[in-house]
Structure formats: structure tokens, C-alpha cells
Enzyme design. Structure first.
Site, mmCIF file in Angstrom:
data_model
loop_
_atom_site.group_PDB
_atom_site.id
_atom_site.type_symbol
_atom_site.label_atom_id
_atom_site.label_comp_id
_atom_site.label_asym_id
_atom_site.label_seq_id
_atom_site.Cartn_x
_atom_site.Cartn_y
_atom_site.Cartn_z
ATOM 1 N N HIS A 32 0.847 -1.206 0.000
ATOM 2 C CA HIS A 32 0.000 0.000 0.000
ATOM 3 C C HIS A 32 0.878 1.250 0.000
ATOM 4 O O HIS A 32 0.602 2.218 -0.696
ATOM 5 C CB HIS A 32 -0.883 0.042 1.260
ATOM 6 N N LYS A 56 -15.744 -7.370 5.757
ATOM 7 C CA LYS A 56 -14.658 -8.001 6.523
ATOM 8 C C LYS A 56 -14.744 -7.566 7.986
ATOM 9 O O LYS A 56 -15.127 -6.442 8.279
ATOM 10 C CB LYS A 56 -13.305 -7.555 5.976
ATOM 11 N N ARG A 105 -2.326 -5.920 -8.358
ATOM 12 C CA ARG A 105 -1.210 -6.824 -8.017
ATOM 13 C C ARG A 105 -1.038 -7.926 -9.043
ATOM 14 O O ARG A 105 0.049 -8.299 -9.400
ATOM 15 C CB ARG A 105 -1.456 -7.443 -6.639
ATOM 16 N N SER A 143 -3.154 -7.787 3.252
ATOM 17 C CA SER A 143 -3.256 -7.585 4.698
ATOM 18 C C SER A 143 -3.528 -8.915 5.396
ATOM 19 O O SER A 143 -3.040 -9.155 6.510
ATOM 20 C CB SER A 143 -4.380 -6.598 5.003
HETATM 21 N N1 COA Z 1 -0.312 -4.041 -1.612
HETATM 22 C C1 COA Z 1 -0.690 -4.962 -0.733
HETATM 23 N N2 COA Z 1 -1.938 -5.407 -0.590
HETATM 24 C C2 COA Z 1 -2.862 -4.874 -1.390
HETATM 25 C C3 COA Z 1 -2.560 -3.912 -2.348
HETATM 26 C C4 COA Z 1 -1.212 -3.495 -2.448
HETATM 27 N N3 COA Z 1 -0.843 -2.575 -3.316
HETATM 28 N N4 COA Z 1 -3.687 -3.606 -3.002
HETATM 29 C C5 COA Z 1 -4.658 -4.336 -2.468
HETATM 30 N N5 COA Z 1 -4.162 -5.117 -1.498
HETATM 31 C C6 COA Z 1 -4.901 -6.097 -0.693
HETATM 32 C C7 COA Z 1 -5.411 -5.542 0.589
HETATM 33 O O1 COA Z 1 -4.467 -5.662 1.635
HETATM 34 C C8 COA Z 1 -6.618 -6.390 0.853
HETATM 35 O O2 COA Z 1 -6.213 -7.583 1.475
HETATM 36 P P1 COA Z 1 -7.196 -8.428 2.399
HETATM 37 O O3 COA Z 1 -8.321 -8.868 1.507
HETATM 38 O O4 COA Z 1 -6.331 -9.502 2.832
HETATM 39 O O5 COA Z 1 -7.642 -7.484 3.481
HETATM 40 C C9 COA Z 1 -7.125 -6.742 -0.544
HETATM 41 O O6 COA Z 1 -6.046 -6.510 -1.412
HETATM 42 C C10 COA Z 1 -8.300 -5.926 -0.948
HETATM 43 O O7 COA Z 1 -7.892 -4.583 -1.047
HETATM 44 P P2 COA Z 1 -8.562 -3.311 -0.459
HETATM 45 O O8 COA Z 1 -7.896 -2.223 -1.181
HETATM 46 O O9 COA Z 1 -8.521 -3.211 1.007
HETATM 47 O O10 COA Z 1 -9.987 -3.442 -1.023
HETATM 48 P P3 COA Z 1 -11.312 -3.784 -0.351
HETATM 49 O O11 COA Z 1 -11.904 -4.771 -1.285
HETATM 50 O O12 COA Z 1 -11.238 -4.131 1.067
HETATM 51 O O13 COA Z 1 -12.026 -2.357 -0.429
HETATM 52 C C11 COA Z 1 -12.979 -0.458 -1.581
HETATM 53 C C12 COA Z 1 -12.134 -1.695 -1.656
HETATM 54 C C13 COA Z 1 -12.842 0.290 -0.285
HETATM 55 C C14 COA Z 1 -12.451 0.436 -2.689
HETATM 56 C C15 COA Z 1 -14.440 -0.848 -1.902
HETATM 57 O O14 COA Z 1 -14.869 -1.870 -1.034
HETATM 58 C C16 COA Z 1 -15.395 0.325 -1.793
HETATM 59 O O15 COA Z 1 -15.353 1.222 -2.584
HETATM 60 N N6 COA Z 1 -16.282 0.313 -0.798
HETATM 61 C C17 COA Z 1 -17.249 1.386 -0.575
HETATM 62 C C18 COA Z 1 -18.636 0.990 -1.053
HETATM 63 C C19 COA Z 1 -18.804 1.275 -2.521
HETATM 64 O O16 COA Z 1 -18.672 2.376 -3.001
HETATM 65 N N7 COA Z 1 -19.151 0.235 -3.269
HETATM 66 C C20 COA Z 1 -19.396 0.323 -4.680
HETATM 67 C C21 COA Z 1 -18.181 -0.053 -5.429
HETATM 68 S S1 COA Z 1 -18.676 -0.975 -6.843
#
Ligand code: COA
Length: 174
Positions: A32, A56, A105, A143
Site C-alpha cells: 500500500h 470483513k 497486483r 493484509s
Molecule cells: N499491496 C498490498 N496489498 C494490497 C494492495 C497493495 N498494493 N492492493 C490491495 N491489497 C490487498 C489488501 O491488503 C486487501 O487484502 P485483504 O483482503 O487480505 O484485506 C485486498 O487486497 C483488498 O484490497 P482493499 O484495497 O482493502 O480493497 P477492499 O476490497 O477491502 O475495499 C474499496 C475496496 C474500499 C475500494 C471498496 O470496497 C469500496 O469502494 N467500498 C465502498 C462501497 C462502494 O462504493 N461500493 C461500490 C463499489 S462498486
């Protein structure tokens, strides 16, 4: 007398390129941080958005995650950290952002990210999603991997910043 300072500040605010980098960040990893560092150079201001409500169950509260990220991004003057709830595009609008940054990724990330960015673009055509390919060193990282390794007593120093490591180990009483 015209307040040129105020006019200039207003004009600058309106031309500033602001982006939001959203995620769960539970906890923030070096992967990140790589995305934060690189995207902070592409925009005038980068706002890291920590998602509060997620399907989550987080290890760290939203407040803990915000403070943890603030601690590791303090060297970047144009990076802010805030939590958000609800729709990402609404948060982006609130921040006056015109772009959302996401890291890619591997190919496996692509389908989900494509769907999310297209949905967001339909809801908010004024906001675009920018993808940065993750540094190869962190392509495997998530994560959950960090938490899994820490839970079983493994070394996470190659995955997270030292201060984040300390807080993760504290959660697992190590
Ligand atoms: N390096 C390391 N890990 C990374 C990474 C990077 N560059 N990019 C992503 N990851 C990992 C994260 O650690 C996470 O791991 P985990 O699943 O083990 O926790 C996983 O990839 C998912 O990434 P994250 O960026 O945390 O995405 P998310 O799916 O939890 O959340 C949001 C993404 C917040 C953008 C999305 O859920 C959102 O927009 N929510 C708001 C509601 C909304 O608007 N919804 C409509 C969208 S269609």
C-alpha cells in the site's frame, strides 16, 4: 481592495488535482505504501480513505487504522488520511477528488477492479479510476497474509513498516 491572496487560494483549490486511495488497510502494508508514495507524486493531493463498514471483520478499528497510516505517511506533505463510510464516489466528491487510485497486483485483481471502476463511473462519470501496477516485490502481499503470518509467530518485517509491525504483534500478544 481585492483580496488577491484569497482569490489565488480559491483558484488553486479549484485547479488542484485531488485523488482518493481507498481500502481497508487492515493493516497498511509496504505494498500500500508503495502505491501511496507513487500516486502522491501524480496528484497535488492524495487522500487515503479508510473504509469503515466492510463485509470483513477488521483486526484494527477504523480509528486505529487511520492513526497507523498517518504514522507511516507523515513524510509525504500532500497525503491526508480520513475514514469513510458508504459509497466511495460520494466520499471522493466530498474530498473534491476527480480520481480514485487502485493498485493492481495480479490478473486476479483485474476482474473485481474492472467491475468496481465501471460501476463507480456509471454512478459518478466525473470521477475516473487510475490503476497503478504494484511493485513486483509486493505482488504477493495482502493484509490477510500479514495477519496470518503474525498470528503464527512468523516474521512480518518484510511486509510492513516497523511501527505497524509493533501494533500487529501487540494485537496477537507477541
Ligand atoms: N499491496 C498490498 N496489498 C494490497 C494492495 C497493495 N498494493 N492492493 C490491495 N491489497 C490487498 C489488501 O491488503 C486487501 O487484502 P485483504 O483482503 O487480505 O484485506 C485486498 O487486497 C483488498 O484490497 P482493499 O484495497 O482493502 O480493497 P477492499 O476490497 O477491502 O475495499 C474499496 C475496496 C474500499 C475500494 C471498496 O470496497 C469500496 O469502494 N467500498 C465502498 C462501497 C462502494 O462504493 N461500493 C461500490 C463499489 S462498486
Amino acid at each position: 481592495m481585492t483580496n488577491y491572496k484569497g482569490v489565488w487560494a480559491f483558484a488553486r483549490l479549484n485547479t488542484m488535482r485531488i485523488a482518493v486511495y481507498p481500502g481497508s488497510f487492515d493493516p497498511v502494508t509496504l505494498g500500500h505504501m508503495d502505491i501511496i508514495e507513487r500516486s502522491s507524486k501524480l496528484f497535488d493531493k492524495l487522500i487515503v480513505g479508510v473504509l469503515v463498514n466492510s463485509s470483513k471483520v477488521p483486526l484494527f478499528s477504523a480509528e486505529e487504522r487511520v492513526n497507523m497510516i498517518k504514522g507511516v505517511v507523515s513524510e509525504y506533505a500532500n497525503v491526508e488520511v480520513r475514514s469513510f463510510d458508504g459509497l466511495l464516489v460520494e466520499f471522493a466528491r466530498l474530498c473534491k477528488a476527480t480520481a480514485v487510485v487502485r493498485g493492481l497486483r495480479a490478473v486476479t485483481d483485474f476482474e473485481y477492479e474492472l467491475q468496481m471502476s465501471q460501476t463507480n463511473h456509471i454512478i459518478a462519470p466525473d470521477i475516473d479510476t487510475i490503476f497503478l501496477t504494484t511493485n513486483l516485490n509486493y505482488a504477493y502481499l495482502s493484509s490477510s497474509v500479514v495477519k496470518e503470518v503474525a498470528r503464527y509467530g512468523g516474521d512480518i518485517s518484510k511486509f510492513v513498516a516497523p511501527e505497524v509491525r509493533r501494533q500487529v504483534l501487540e494485537k496477537y500478544n507477541r
